[in-house]
Design an enzyme around this catalytic site. Structure first.
Site, mmCIF file in Angstrom:
data_model
loop_
_atom_site.group_PDB
_atom_site.id
_atom_site.type_symbol
_atom_site.label_atom_id
_atom_site.label_comp_id
_atom_site.label_asym_id
_atom_site.label_seq_id
_atom_site.Cartn_x
_atom_site.Cartn_y
_atom_site.Cartn_z
ATOM 1 C CG ASP A 188 13.455 8.494 -0.751
ATOM 2 O OD1 ASP A 188 12.902 7.424 -1.081
ATOM 3 O OD2 ASP A 188 13.210 9.579 -1.312
ATOM 4 C CB VAL A 189 13.169 2.563 0.269
ATOM 5 C CG1 VAL A 189 13.253 2.289 1.758
ATOM 6 C CG2 VAL A 189 11.739 2.854 -0.185
ATOM 7 C CG ASN B 46 6.299 -2.236 6.557
ATOM 8 O OD1 ASN B 46 5.221 -2.798 6.419
ATOM 9 N ND2 ASN B 46 6.408 -1.013 7.081
ATOM 10 C CB THR C 155 -2.350 0.976 8.910
ATOM 11 O OG1 THR C 155 -2.538 0.910 7.488
ATOM 12 C CG2 THR C 155 -1.780 -0.346 9.393
ATOM 13 C CE LYS D 21 2.783 -2.996 -1.433
ATOM 14 N NZ LYS D 21 3.858 -3.086 -0.432
ATOM 15 C CE1 TYR E 44 0.024 -0.588 -1.958
ATOM 16 C CE2 TYR E 44 -1.732 -2.188 -2.252
ATOM 17 C CZ TYR E 44 -0.731 -1.639 -1.475
ATOM 18 O OH TYR E 44 -0.482 -2.144 -0.220
HETATM 19 N N1 NAP Z 1 -2.722 -1.342 5.624
HETATM 20 C C1 NAP Z 1 -3.117 -2.227 4.736
HETATM 21 O O1 NAP Z 1 -4.321 -2.505 4.579
HETATM 22 C C2 NAP Z 1 -2.084 -2.954 3.874
HETATM 23 C C3 NAP Z 1 -2.500 -4.076 3.135
HETATM 24 C C4 NAP Z 1 -1.571 -4.750 2.351
HETATM 25 C C5 NAP Z 1 -0.256 -4.344 2.312
HETATM 26 N N2 NAP Z 1 0.131 -3.239 3.046
HETATM 27 C C6 NAP Z 1 1.545 -2.847 2.958
HETATM 28 O O2 NAP Z 1 2.099 -2.817 4.256
HETATM 29 C C7 NAP Z 1 3.173 -1.878 4.292
HETATM 30 C C8 NAP Z 1 2.974 -0.935 5.479
HETATM 31 O O3 NAP Z 1 1.787 -0.189 5.250
HETATM 32 P P1 NAP Z 1 0.919 0.475 6.430
HETATM 33 O O4 NAP Z 1 -0.478 0.080 6.204
HETATM 34 O O5 NAP Z 1 1.559 0.214 7.728
HETATM 35 O O6 NAP Z 1 1.007 2.014 5.980
HETATM 36 P P2 NAP Z 1 1.814 3.245 6.554
HETATM 37 O O7 NAP Z 1 1.505 3.423 7.993
HETATM 38 O O8 NAP Z 1 1.551 4.359 5.602
HETATM 39 O O9 NAP Z 1 3.341 2.784 6.441
HETATM 40 C C9 NAP Z 1 4.123 2.970 5.304
HETATM 41 C C10 NAP Z 1 5.531 3.273 5.770
HETATM 42 O O10 NAP Z 1 6.393 3.356 4.634
HETATM 43 C C11 NAP Z 1 7.297 4.432 4.834
HETATM 44 N N3 NAP Z 1 7.706 4.937 3.523
HETATM 45 C C12 NAP Z 1 6.913 5.310 2.492
HETATM 46 N N4 NAP Z 1 7.664 5.735 1.466
HETATM 47 C C13 NAP Z 1 8.971 5.621 1.857
HETATM 48 C C14 NAP Z 1 10.212 5.910 1.237
HETATM 49 N N5 NAP Z 1 10.298 6.398 -0.004
HETATM 50 N N6 NAP Z 1 11.338 5.668 1.945
HETATM 51 C C15 NAP Z 1 11.289 5.179 3.201
HETATM 52 N N7 NAP Z 1 10.135 4.881 3.843
HETATM 53 C C16 NAP Z 1 8.995 5.111 3.170
HETATM 54 C C17 NAP Z 1 6.507 5.475 5.632
HETATM 55 O O11 NAP Z 1 7.390 6.258 6.430
HETATM 56 P P3 NAP Z 1 7.852 7.757 6.039
HETATM 57 O O12 NAP Z 1 6.638 8.454 5.528
HETATM 58 O O13 NAP Z 1 8.420 8.301 7.313
HETATM 59 O O14 NAP Z 1 8.902 7.588 5.006
HETATM 60 C C18 NAP Z 1 5.641 4.592 6.527
HETATM 61 O O15 NAP Z 1 6.272 4.359 7.766
HETATM 62 C C19 NAP Z 1 3.170 -1.170 2.929
HETATM 63 O O16 NAP Z 1 4.142 -1.754 2.086
HETATM 64 C C20 NAP Z 1 1.775 -1.458 2.404
HETATM 65 O O17 NAP Z 1 1.700 -1.406 0.996
HETATM 66 C C21 NAP Z 1 -0.755 -2.546 3.820
#
Ligand code: NAP
Length: 250
Positions: A61-62, A88, A190, A159, A155
């Site tokens: 848990d980060v 990430n 995603t 960020k 958010y």
């Molecule tokens: N998708 C987009 O459009 C987008 C755009 C800009 C930026 N981002 C950024 O890209 C990154 C990845 O997002 P994604 O779209 O791939 O979403 P995602 O599939 O929901 O991935 C988020 C990951 O973070 C992990 N996580 C969340 N809280 C955590 C915690 N407290 N400790 C450890 N792990 C944790 C989750 O794993 P667990 O639940 O297993 O912990 C999950 O694997 C994020 O930082 C997001 O803000 C995404």
């Protein structure tokens, strides 16, 4: 594609879904020993199976400093080092106008996205600077420092903080041999970019006017930017925040 990461140990937080999982796959395909980290053990195990080779997982848990320290120690104990880290892990929270956000929701977004990224940098740098350096890529967002969207105060603020943390930490630690950069993705394919109940077609329709390229990004397109920043090709790139968003914030 060659093996730019042969012999390298790479840690990806949030590595069992979305952008993190694709990034883990891309590093593994280029010869890295990959460790994926997150809270959900089952999803981590499924990702490790899919990655094959010498990939493995660690639960974390980060938001918890002791947990993040243990994550880094586990990677090093298992593989003898840590050369690249991709911070990430992140959450979107529940979008609402700034004044209508509640304290717990705001705090959870800050704890995961800001404190979680800082704690990861803290413990990764502690190892890397004592063992010949390394490269760190933080995942921010185009909505942070670059974009303007309604109902995203928590958010976006979190960020923007990741982008600022990246620049500051990069200057603090480049003399330690640790090169720190960020990628700021735009809407990427995603679950996070889908509103509840929304199909891919609904999402494409909602976003097409906002993205000059006319589509959301593929996770592989974000991963490619991460790998470049982590690679020796980017040796002179320090504290950069690489926006990968189809022109949305150009
Ligand atoms: N998708 C987009 O459009 C987008 C755009 C800009 C930026 N981002 C950024 O890209 C990154 C990845 O997002 P994604 O779209 O791939 O979403 P995602 O599939 O929901 O991935 C988020 C990951 O973070 C992990 N996580 C969340 N809280 C955590 C915690 N407290 N400790 C450890 N792990 C944790 C989750 O794993 P667990 O639940 O297993 O912990 C999950 O694997 C994020 O930082 C997001 O803000 C995404």
């Amino acid at each position: 594609m060659g093996a730019r990461f042969a012999g390298k140990v790479v840690l990806v937080t949030g590595g069992s879904s979305g952008i993190g999982r694709e990034t883990a796959r891309a590093f593994a395909a280029e010869g890295a020993t990959v460790v994926v980290a997150g809270r959900d053990e089952q999803r981590l195990a499924a990702t490790v199976k899919e990655l094959g080779g010498d990939a493995s997982a660690v639960t974390v848990d980060v938001t918890d400093s002791g947990d993040v320290a243990r994550m880094v120690e586990t990677v090093v104990a298992r593989h003898g080092g840590l050369h690249v880290a991709v911070n990430n892990a992140g959450i979107l929270g529940s979008p609402a106008p700034a004044a209508d956000l509640d304290e717990d929701g705001f705090g959870a977004v800050m704890a995961t996205n800001v404190t979680g990224t800082w704690l990861s940098v803290k413990h990764e740098v502690a190892h890397m600077r004592a063992h010949g350096g390394g490269a760190i890529v933080n995942i921010a967002s185009n909505i942070g420092a670059h974009g303007r969207l309604p109902n995203m105060a928590a958010y976006a603020a979190s960020k923007a903080a990741v982008s600022a943390l990246t620049r500051t930490a990069a200057r603090d630690h480049i003399a330690d041999g640790v090169r720190i950069n960020a990628v700021s993705p735009g809407a990427t394919d995603t679950d996070m970019s889908r509103r509840p109940g929304e199909t891919d077609a609904d999402r494409a329709d909602r976003l097409k006017g906002a993205i000059p390229l006319g589509r959301v990004g593929a996770t592989a397109e974000v991963a490619a930017a991460v790998l470049w920043l982590a690679s020796d090709e980017a040796a002179f790139t320090v504290g950069h925040d690489l926006v990968v968003d189809g022109g949305a914030t150009a």
